[in-house]
Design a protein around this motif. Structure first.
Motif, short mmCIF file in Angstrom:
data_model
loop_
_atom_site.label_atom_id
_atom_site.label_comp_id
_atom_site.label_asym_id
_atom_site.label_seq_id
_atom_site.Cartn_x
_atom_site.Cartn_y
_atom_site.Cartn_z
N TYR A 117 -55.80 1.10 -34.87
CA TYR A 117 -54.54 0.66 -35.47
C TYR A 117 -54.63 -0.77 -35.98
N TYR A 118 -55.28 -1.63 -35.21
CA TYR A 118 -55.30 -3.04 -35.57
C TYR A 118 -56.08 -3.30 -36.86
N ALA A 119 -56.89 -2.37 -37.28
CA ALA A 119 -57.58 -2.53 -38.56
C ALA A 119 -56.60 -2.38 -39.72
N TYR A 120 -55.41 -1.80 -39.45
CA TYR A 120 -54.44 -1.55 -40.51
C TYR A 120 -53.12 -2.27 -40.27
N VAL A 121 -53.08 -3.20 -39.35
CA VAL A 121 -51.83 -3.92 -39.12
C VAL A 121 -51.53 -4.79 -40.33
N PRO A 122 -50.28 -4.87 -40.79
CA PRO A 122 -49.98 -5.65 -42.00
C PRO A 122 -50.44 -7.10 -41.89
N PHE A 123 -50.90 -7.62 -42.99
CA PHE A 123 -51.32 -9.01 -43.17
C PHE A 123 -52.67 -9.33 -42.53
N ASP A 124 -52.90 -8.90 -41.30
CA ASP A 124 -54.11 -9.28 -40.59
C ASP A 124 -55.18 -8.21 -40.54
N GLY A 125 -54.82 -6.96 -40.79
CA GLY A 125 -55.78 -5.87 -40.68
C GLY A 125 -56.89 -5.98 -41.72
N PRO A 126 -58.15 -5.93 -41.31
CA PRO A 126 -59.25 -6.09 -42.27
C PRO A 126 -59.39 -4.94 -43.26
N SER A 150 -43.67 4.72 -41.00
CA SER A 150 -44.76 5.49 -41.59
C SER A 150 -45.28 6.54 -40.63
N ALA A 151 -45.67 7.68 -41.18
CA ALA A 151 -46.42 8.67 -40.42
C ALA A 151 -47.84 8.15 -40.20
N SER A 152 -48.51 8.69 -39.20
CA SER A 152 -49.86 8.23 -38.88
C SER A 152 -50.79 8.32 -40.07
N ALA A 153 -50.71 9.43 -40.81
CA ALA A 153 -51.65 9.67 -41.90
C ALA A 153 -51.47 8.72 -43.06
N LEU A 154 -50.32 8.03 -43.13
CA LEU A 154 -50.05 7.12 -44.25
C LEU A 154 -49.95 5.67 -43.81
N ALA A 158 -48.57 2.24 -46.00
CA ALA A 158 -47.42 1.46 -45.54
C ALA A 158 -47.81 0.01 -45.29
N SER A 159 -48.95 -0.20 -44.64
CA SER A 159 -49.39 -1.57 -44.35
C SER A 159 -49.71 -2.33 -45.63
N ALA A 160 -50.30 -1.64 -46.61
CA ALA A 160 -50.60 -2.29 -47.89
C ALA A 160 -49.32 -2.71 -48.61
N PHE A 161 -48.31 -1.85 -48.61
CA PHE A 161 -47.04 -2.18 -49.23
C PHE A 161 -46.39 -3.38 -48.57
N VAL A 162 -46.34 -3.36 -47.23
CA VAL A 162 -45.71 -4.45 -46.50
C VAL A 162 -46.44 -5.76 -46.75
N SER A 336 -55.43 19.22 -41.12
CA SER A 336 -54.90 17.86 -41.10
C SER A 336 -54.78 17.40 -42.55
N PHE A 337 -54.71 16.09 -42.73
CA PHE A 337 -54.75 15.51 -44.06
C PHE A 337 -56.09 14.81 -44.25
N ARG A 338 -56.61 14.88 -45.46
CA ARG A 338 -57.98 14.46 -45.72
C ARG A 338 -58.30 13.06 -45.22
N TYR A 339 -57.50 12.07 -45.62
CA TYR A 339 -57.84 10.69 -45.28
C TYR A 339 -57.80 10.46 -43.78
N TYR A 340 -56.84 11.08 -43.12
CA TYR A 340 -56.75 10.91 -41.67
C TYR A 340 -58.00 11.47 -40.99
N ALA A 341 -58.41 12.66 -41.38
CA ALA A 341 -59.53 13.32 -40.72
C ALA A 341 -60.85 12.61 -40.99
N THR A 342 -61.02 12.08 -42.20
CA THR A 342 -62.33 11.54 -42.57
C THR A 342 -62.45 10.04 -42.37
N ASP A 343 -61.34 9.31 -42.44
CA ASP A 343 -61.41 7.84 -42.40
C ASP A 343 -60.70 7.23 -41.20
N LEU A 344 -59.47 7.65 -40.94
CA LEU A 344 -58.72 7.01 -39.85
C LEU A 344 -59.32 7.32 -38.49
#
Length: 415
Positions: A117-126, A150-154, A158-162, A336-344
């Motif tokens: 999760y912390y890789a995608y936290v707004p502002f600080d996630g790498p 946001s749902a988990s898969a998105l 959501a973090s990019a928008f914020v 599942s959804f593609r990005y969640y299964a392969t990347d998240l």
């Protein structure tokens, strides 16, 4: 040499007692790192109770070492005990870092999503996608901010928008159940991260203003209707709904009819779809999850076969890891959804199945070639006349917003 330096002085019984204390302490010292290793290899994130095992062993070793009169033995035991306590604390920190705890008030149970999760936290996630420059829309900290969920898969979107639009100093995270924090701090829930069940409930109850996800289930829509709320849907991107198997499964493609046959129970053996002569183990998600709602839409009214309780998985990461595990998942299938299964989740021992000969690649989704691609939405309450929310929704569909959708690993919305 005095007795303080020779613990064996005092007869055979004293020597035996010292030996036993040393043996027990060494077992604790070896057992704690082993416990850490086992916990690290578990398919789902461990909780604080399990992580306390190596810590408890460390405490016991420290207690036992005070029974030694020999200074060298005591110092050695202290060093070993300290190492294993630090190791246990390290496992705790590592595992808890990857756990996001969510709650569904409908089921009254807590589940975990074991993603970084912390890789995608707004502002600080790498790993959060960012614009090259400033966004054309920018909210100030003194103005009303749309509360986004946001749902988990998105989560990446959501973090990019914020990160692009919101003021960092006024954007904090909370969960839908954190009523006390929300009441005391109006900004506490500016950004939330819930599963679909809790997310749609929070939106219907007025705790959030926009939820990024798929369309709700019938039960979630009914929950909103009971509160006089109707949802509005703004398409903001496209994603592939995927079926996946263990990497060693010889099956690489299914037709839509075959996928429906597997999950209706009409097809029960892999040999019926070109695979091994083995029973198909079909995993399902829990009711109300985004992927389960999408699965029901895919089935188009064809009833899902009843699955054993152990084949109903509360988290998307759980279903991916169950099938990636060769011993348990060689003959399994999930969705599942593609990005969640392969990347998240980051699990690479699964294989996404082509559907009607088309692989679920980002390019195929963007081109409209993959048949199970569908829109995902910014879901709001119909009739909400908040000006900033309207500006935010318009910006999500702008060139800037869509560039972040694409940079986050999804396909842009099709006009």
């Amino acid at each position: 040499m005095d007795s303080a330096e020779a613990p064996w002085r005092g007869g055979r019984s004293s020597c035996m007692a010292t030996f036993l204390r040393i043996l027990i302490t060494v077992l604790f010292a070896l057992g704690a790192p082993l416990a850490c290793l086992v916990l690290l290899l578990t398919p789902l994130a461990v909780n604080a109770f399990l992580v306390s095992i190596p810590l408890m062993l460390g405490v016991l070793a420290i207690v036992l070492l005070w029974g030694f009169s020999n200074v060298r033995v005591r110092a050695t035991c202290l060093i070993l005990a300290s190492v294993l306590v630090v190791a246990g604390a390290g496992v705790y920190a590592f595992e808890m870092r990857n756990v996001v705890v969510q709650e569904s008030s409908e089921e009254g149970v807590r589940v975990t999503e074991n993603i970084d999760y912390y890789a995608y936290v707004p502002f600080d996630g790498p790993l959060v996608a960012r614009l090259d420059g400033e966004a054309s829309l920018s909210f100030g900290s003194a103005e009303p901010l749309p509360r986004i969920d946001s749902a988990s898969a998105l989560l990446p979107v959501a973090s990019a928008f914020v990160t692009a639009v919101y003021p960092q100093e006024a954007t904090t995270i909370a969960y839908a159940e954190d009523e006390e924090k929300r009441a005391s701090d109006p900004l506490a829930s500016t950004f939330q991260y819930n599963n679909s069940s809790a997310g749609f409930e929070a939106l219907a109850d007025g705790h959030t203003d926009v939820f990024l996800g798929t369309k709700p289930s019938d039960a979630q829509a009914a929950y909103a209707a009971e509160r006089g709320v109707e949802f509005a849907y703004t398409p903001i991107g496209r994603e592939a709904f995927v079926f996946f198997v263990n990497g060693d499964n010889p099956v690489s493609s299914l037709t839509i009819d075959e996928a429906k046959g597997i999950y209706s129970g009409r097809i029960a053996n892999w040999s019926q779809v070109g695979g091994n002569d083995a029973p198909i183990v079909a995993y399902q998600r829990n009711e109300g999850s985004g992927s389960q709602s999408q699965m029901l839409r895919f089935m188009e009214g064809v009833p899902l076969a009843d699955a054993l309780e152990e084949l109903h998985v509360d988290t998307m990461s759980g279903i991916v890891r169950s099938i990636a595990d060769y011993d348990n998942g060689a003959d399994a299938i999930g969705y599942s959804f593609r990005y969640y299964a392969t990347d998240l989740v980051g699990e690479h021992n699964i294989k996404l199945l082509a559907i009607e000969g088309a692989a679920p690649t980002p390019e195929a989704v963007a081109a409209g070639d993959y048949p199970l691609a569908s829109d995902f939405y910014a879901v709001t309450r119909k009739g909400d006349d908040d000006e900033n929310l309207a500006r935010f929704l318009e910006w999500m569909r702008s060139e800037e917003g869509q560039s972040l959708v694409e940079a986050s690993g999804y396909a842009c919305v099709q006009e």
